[in-house]
Design a protein around this motif. Structure first.
Motif, PDB file in Angstrom:
ATOM      1  N   LEU A 178     -39.153  20.866  23.812  1.00 15.01           N
ATOM      2  CA  LEU A 178     -40.210  21.073  22.821  1.00 15.01           C
ATOM      3  C   LEU A 178     -41.506  21.477  23.504  1.00 15.01           C
ATOM      4  N   GLN A 179     -41.880  20.771  24.546  1.00 14.25           N
ATOM      5  CA  GLN A 179     -43.138  21.065  25.229  1.00 14.25           C
ATOM      6  C   GLN A 179     -43.105  22.415  25.948  1.00 14.25           C
ATOM      7  N   ILE A 180     -41.975  22.721  26.573  1.00 10.89           N
ATOM      8  CA  ILE A 180     -41.837  24.022  27.232  1.00 10.89           C
ATOM      9  C   ILE A 180     -41.901  25.147  26.197  1.00 10.89           C
ATOM     10  N   GLY A 181     -41.239  24.926  25.075  1.00 11.78           N
ATOM     11  CA  GLY A 181     -41.267  25.932  24.020  1.00 11.78           C
ATOM     12  C   GLY A 181     -42.676  26.248  23.559  1.00 11.78           C
ATOM     13  N   LYS A 182     -43.484  25.213  23.377  1.00  6.06           N
ATOM     14  CA  LYS A 182     -44.859  25.432  22.934  1.00  6.06           C
ATOM     15  C   LYS A 182     -45.691  26.095  24.023  1.00  6.06           C
ATOM     16  N   MET A 183     -45.392  25.789  25.313  1.00  3.41           N
ATOM     17  CA  MET A 183     -46.078  26.456  26.419  1.00  3.41           C
ATOM     18  C   MET A 183     -45.858  27.959  26.369  1.00  3.41           C
ATOM     19  N   GLY A 185     -45.084  29.762  23.603  1.00  5.92           N
ATOM     20  CA  GLY A 185     -45.342  30.381  22.306  1.00  5.92           C
ATOM     21  C   GLY A 185     -44.118  30.526  21.439  1.00  5.92           C
ATOM     22  N   ALA A 186     -43.129  29.655  21.625  1.00  7.02           N
ATOM     23  CA  ALA A 186     -41.920  29.694  20.809  1.00  7.02           C
ATOM     24  C   ALA A 186     -42.075  28.802  19.580  1.00  7.02           C
ATOM     25  N   LYS A 187     -41.217  29.030  18.592  1.00  9.21           N
ATOM     26  CA  LYS A 187     -41.125  28.156  17.424  1.00  9.21           C
ATOM     27  C   LYS A 187     -40.063  27.092  17.742  1.00  9.21           C
ATOM     28  N   VAL A 188     -40.363  25.825  17.488  1.00  4.78           N
ATOM     29  CA  VAL A 188     -39.445  24.754  17.862  1.00  4.78           C
ATOM     30  C   VAL A 188     -39.060  23.933  16.639  1.00  4.78           C
ATOM     31  N   ILE A 189     -37.739  23.766  16.459  1.00  7.02           N
ATOM     32  CA  ILE A 189     -37.176  22.932  15.402  1.00  7.02           C
ATOM     33  C   ILE A 189     -36.552  21.710  16.068  1.00  7.02           C
ATOM     34  N   VAL A 190     -36.923  20.524  15.626  1.00  9.69           N
ATOM     35  CA  VAL A 190     -36.413  19.282  16.212  1.00  9.69           C
ATOM     36  C   VAL A 190     -35.552  18.561  15.178  1.00  9.69           C
ATOM     37  N   THR A 191     -34.394  18.081  15.615  1.00  6.50           N
ATOM     38  CA  THR A 191     -33.534  17.287  14.742  1.00  6.50           C
ATOM     39  C   THR A 191     -33.482  15.851  15.238  1.00  6.50           C
ATOM     40  N   ALA A 203     -46.054  15.587  15.685  1.00  6.66           N
ATOM     41  CA  ALA A 203     -47.359  15.384  16.318  1.00  6.66           C
ATOM     42  C   ALA A 203     -47.428  16.036  17.692  1.00  6.66           C
ATOM     43  N   LEU A 204     -46.260  16.193  18.343  1.00  9.35           N
ATOM     44  CA  LEU A 204     -46.212  16.848  19.652  1.00  9.35           C
ATOM     45  C   LEU A 204     -46.235  18.367  19.553  1.00  9.35           C
ATOM     46  N   GLY A 205     -46.084  18.877  18.337  1.00  8.46           N
ATOM     47  CA  GLY A 205     -46.147  20.326  18.166  1.00  8.46           C
ATOM     48  C   GLY A 205     -44.924  20.957  17.548  1.00  8.46           C
ATOM     49  N   ALA A 206     -43.926  20.155  17.171  1.00  8.94           N
ATOM     50  CA  ALA A 206     -42.742  20.734  16.531  1.00  8.94           C
ATOM     51  C   ALA A 206     -43.150  21.496  15.275  1.00  8.94           C
ATOM     52  N   ASP A 207     -42.624  22.691  15.121  1.00  8.63           N
ATOM     53  CA  ASP A 207     -42.959  23.513  13.959  1.00  8.63           C
ATOM     54  C   ASP A 207     -42.203  23.075  12.714  1.00  8.63           C
ATOM     55  N   HIS A 208     -40.958  22.620  12.915  1.00 10.27           N
ATOM     56  CA  HIS A 208     -40.130  22.156  11.801  1.00 10.27           C
ATOM     57  C   HIS A 208     -39.306  20.961  12.266  1.00 10.27           C
TER      58      HIS A 208
END
Length: 337
Positions: A178-183, A185-191, A203-208
């Protein structure tokens, strides 16, 4: 010198504090490191609890961070006082994986004694510098979990801004992804099966966020979020129990990184769908020393810190493992002296 060992038979009840271990002075090419912190990984638990057989009793843990206290002849990369972090495959310096990293014969805490010791003496190549300004607890999280996510997405996956990542769960690898993805500029989905953990991921930046317990066919949600395209990158830590949904979620030409097998070691594989989607399904075990060095540089260049859920004393390592297998944690579990 103190260390935390497990008897050959394994079992959390067979973990004990040893005071009869000595760490030798470094010879040519070696460094001696005072280990101050480690982080737990599922592989460590498998060793400790006897699921991975040992030929003899073993000092536990693959991850370790600390301070160089002595250097052997010819060592120029490190000096006394440097903050360092261990490598999972000390024999894998760079390049593609080969038969030399096809098992854990030289992995600390498995094939050789690990980092649950006050001091260790190893080849200098068994360490890299730690990220500047990080605590030893923070640095100890990058050896296995962080580097695995980095290799998957960046070194092997060639992650690009605007692409979509799906991370399964909220353990160390998934949150690092998740953190690397945001570094990048990727969109990150967390399950996750926990709404509370999903909100923390948000709160950490997950988009969905997707609760796979209430949405067992969560691939439909991924496809809806991506307008039917699917995700270019799937961080697959479940294995056979989740792989079918991952295959359905992945974009044509996308990547599924098989990192964990938390749901078992065998299962059905949707081969036709993999072929039609031209998906790359890649088994992946951590990364090389040079990849870790690249990861450290990236961490230093970005305002990112690892998520540490709970810290135990080394003497309570068995309790730390019990907490790990409870699945209650969000991020990394660490130990310190």
């Amino acid at each position: 010198m103190q260390s935390i060992k497990v008897k050959r038979a394994g079992g959390l009840e067979n973990i004990y504090l040893s005071k009869d271990t000595e760490s030798s002075a470094p010879v040519k090419g070696e460094v001696k490191v005072k280990i101050l912190a480690s982080s737990l990984n599922y592989h460590d638990y498998l060793v400790a609890d006897g699921h991975l057989p040992l030929e003899q009793e073993r000092v536990l843990l693959s991850d370790g961070a600390g301070v160089v206290v002595a250097v052997g002849q010819g060592v120029t990369e490190f000096k006394v006082g440097d903050h360092v972090v261990s490598t999972f495959f000390p024999q894998w310096l760079s390049g593609s994986p080969s038969h030399a990293v096809g098992d854990f014969a030289k992995t600390p805490g498995d094939g050789i004694d690990g980092m649950a010791a006050e001091y260790v003496t190893r080849d200098a190549s068994a360490f890299t510098v730690a990220p500047k300004g990080w605590s030893h607890l923070e640095a100890s999280t990058i050896t296995t979990a962080g580097l695995t996510a980095w290799r998957a997405l960046v070194s092997d996956g060639n992650l690009k801004a605007g692409e979509t990542i799906v991370t399964l769960g909220t353990g160390g690898v998934s949150l690092a992804a998740l953190q690397i993805g945001k570094m990048f500029g990727a969109k990150v989905i967390v399950t996750s099966s926990s709404d509370e953990k999903l909100q923390s991921a948000k709160a950490l930046g997950a988009d969905h966020i997707i609760n796979y317990k209430t949405n067992p066919e969560w691939a439909k949600d991924v496809l809806a979020i991506t307008d039917g395209k699917g995700a270019e990158h799937i961080i697959e830590v479940g294995g056979p129990g989740t792989l079918a949904q991952s295959v359905e979620s992945v974009a044509v030409g996308g990547n599924i990184y098989l990192i964990g097998v938390l749901t078992g070691f065998e299962g059905n594989l949707p081969t036709a769908q993999l072929m039609f989607k031209q998906t790359r399904l890649q088994g992946l075990l951590v990364g090389s020393r040079s990849q870790q060095q690249d990861y450290v540089k990236a961490l230093e260049a970005n305002n990112v810190r690892p998520v540490i859920d709970k810290v135990f004393d080394y003497g309570s390592l068995a309790d730390a493992f019990r907490y790990q297998v409870s699945g209650s944690h969000f991020g990394k579990i660490c130990v310190q002296w």
